[in-house]
Design a protein around this motif. Structure first.
Motif, PDB file in Angstrom:
ATOM      1  N   GLU A  33       0.891  -1.219   0.007  1.00 52.17           N
ATOM      2  CA  GLU A  33       0.037  -0.096  -0.057  1.00 52.17           C
ATOM      3  C   GLU A  33       0.978   1.228  -0.105  1.00 52.17           C
ATOM      4  O   GLU A  33       0.351   2.269  -0.362  1.00 52.17           O
ATOM      5  CB  GLU A  33      -0.884   0.199   1.189  1.00 52.17           C
ATOM      6  N   LYS A  34       2.098   1.081   0.584  1.00 54.26           N
ATOM      7  CA  LYS A  34       3.027   2.442   0.670  1.00 54.26           C
ATOM      8  C   LYS A  34       3.360   2.728  -0.808  1.00 54.26           C
ATOM      9  O   LYS A  34       3.385   4.047  -1.166  1.00 54.26           O
ATOM     10  CB  LYS A  34       4.180   2.026   1.331  1.00 54.26           C
ATOM     11  N   GLN A  36       1.407   2.223  -3.657  1.00 53.03           N
ATOM     12  CA  GLN A  36       0.359   2.833  -4.204  1.00 53.03           C
ATOM     13  C   GLN A  36      -0.042   4.137  -3.697  1.00 53.03           C
ATOM     14  O   GLN A  36      -0.472   4.970  -4.208  1.00 53.03           O
ATOM     15  CB  GLN A  36      -1.049   1.959  -3.761  1.00 53.03           C
ATOM     16  N   LYS A  37       0.437   4.704  -2.421  1.00 55.22           N
ATOM     17  CA  LYS A  37       0.156   5.892  -1.913  1.00 55.22           C
ATOM     18  C   LYS A  37       0.818   6.932  -2.739  1.00 55.22           C
ATOM     19  O   LYS A  37       0.004   7.840  -2.935  1.00 55.22           O
ATOM     20  CB  LYS A  37       0.874   5.829  -0.577  1.00 55.22           C
ATOM     21  N   ARG A  38       1.982   6.778  -3.455  1.00 54.41           N
ATOM     22  CA  ARG A  38       2.515   7.754  -4.264  1.00 54.41           C
ATOM     23  C   ARG A  38       1.646   8.232  -5.495  1.00 54.41           C
ATOM     24  O   ARG A  38       1.380   9.144  -5.931  1.00 54.41           O
ATOM     25  CB  ARG A  38       3.653   7.152  -4.765  1.00 54.41           C
ATOM     26  N   TRP A  40      -1.670   7.583  -5.349  1.00 51.19           N
ATOM     27  CA  TRP A  40      -2.825   8.253  -4.977  1.00 51.19           C
ATOM     28  C   TRP A  40      -2.535   9.949  -4.880  1.00 51.19           C
ATOM     29  O   TRP A  40      -3.258  10.734  -5.142  1.00 51.19           O
ATOM     30  CB  TRP A  40      -3.077   8.014  -3.462  1.00 51.19           C
ATOM     31  N   ARG A  88      -8.100   0.105  -1.947  1.00 51.77           N
ATOM     32  CA  ARG A  88      -7.184   0.146  -0.970  1.00 51.77           C
ATOM     33  C   ARG A  88      -7.054  -0.770   0.170  1.00 51.77           C
ATOM     34  O   ARG A  88      -8.246  -1.146   0.412  1.00 51.77           O
ATOM     35  CB  ARG A  88      -7.106   1.700  -0.285  1.00 51.77           C
TER      36      ARG A  88
END
Length: 195
Positions: A33-34, A36-38, A40, A88
């Motif tokens: 998920e970290k 994917q955060k970028r 986002w 997410r």
């Protein structure tokens, strides 16, 4: 026959249950998920910036086609952000919320949704953006000759198609490397009856 059944029963009972470490799984999901955060952050920053730039460039007050184009692009971007939010994964877990199996099924569904977004929804989004850009070109390129306008429409559509194709291929390779092993791991945990 009875000894066969007894032997099979003893063999079955002697097998060790698969060890399920919730914290390890959550750690893997957090790393995933970290990354994917970028994306986002980029998507959330691009949405208002794109709409502001288009509102400044397009003659949306004078033309309903320009307004339609602006709305289509905005709705497409909001739709993709919404789909990303649905995919997410949960990176924390309250043990009283639900069983391990429910937790795994929920995370597995969200990871599979990412593949669905990549294989299906991105194509719809790309088509929507291409249509919106071509609608705006009808307004912006109106004073030019028909041949130049047609060439511009074709080039814009081809450019969008190539960008979408390249980004889908890149993302698919990334997902095959990062998501596929996690999905297979979660499926294996479900098969062994974790929880």
């Amino acid at each position: 026959m009875e000894t066969n059944f007894t032997d099979i029963q003893q063999l079955w009972q002697s097998q060790k249950a698969a060890h399920f470490d919730v914290q390890k799984l959550i750690g893997q999901l957090q790393r995933l998920e970290k990354k994917q955060k970028r994306e986002w952050i980029i998507a959330l920053a691009l949405l208002p910036m794109t709409l502001i730039v288009l509102a400044l460039v397009l003659p949306w007050r004078e033309s309903s086609l320009a307004t339609t184009s602006l709305v289509m692009i905005g709705l497409g971007m909001v739709w993709m952000v919404w789909l990303s939010a649905k995919s997410r994964v949960v990176t924390t877990r309250d043990s009283e919320d639900f069983s391990n199996q429910e937790f795994i099924q929920k995370q597995l569904g969200k990871l599979r949704l990412r593949y669905t977004i990549l294989q299906k929804h991105i194509l719809i989004y790309g088509g929507l953006i291409a249509l919106a850009v071509n609608i705006s070109y009808l307004v912006v390129l109106e004073p030019l000759s028909p041949g130049y306008r047609l060439l511009s429409h074709l080039n814009a559509t081809l450019f969008i198609a190539l960008v979408m194709y390249g980004s889908i291929r890149f993302k698919k390779r990334k997902y095959d490397k990062e998501l596929k092993p996690m999905i297979e791991h979660l499926e294996k945990l479900l098969e062994t009856g974790a929880g």
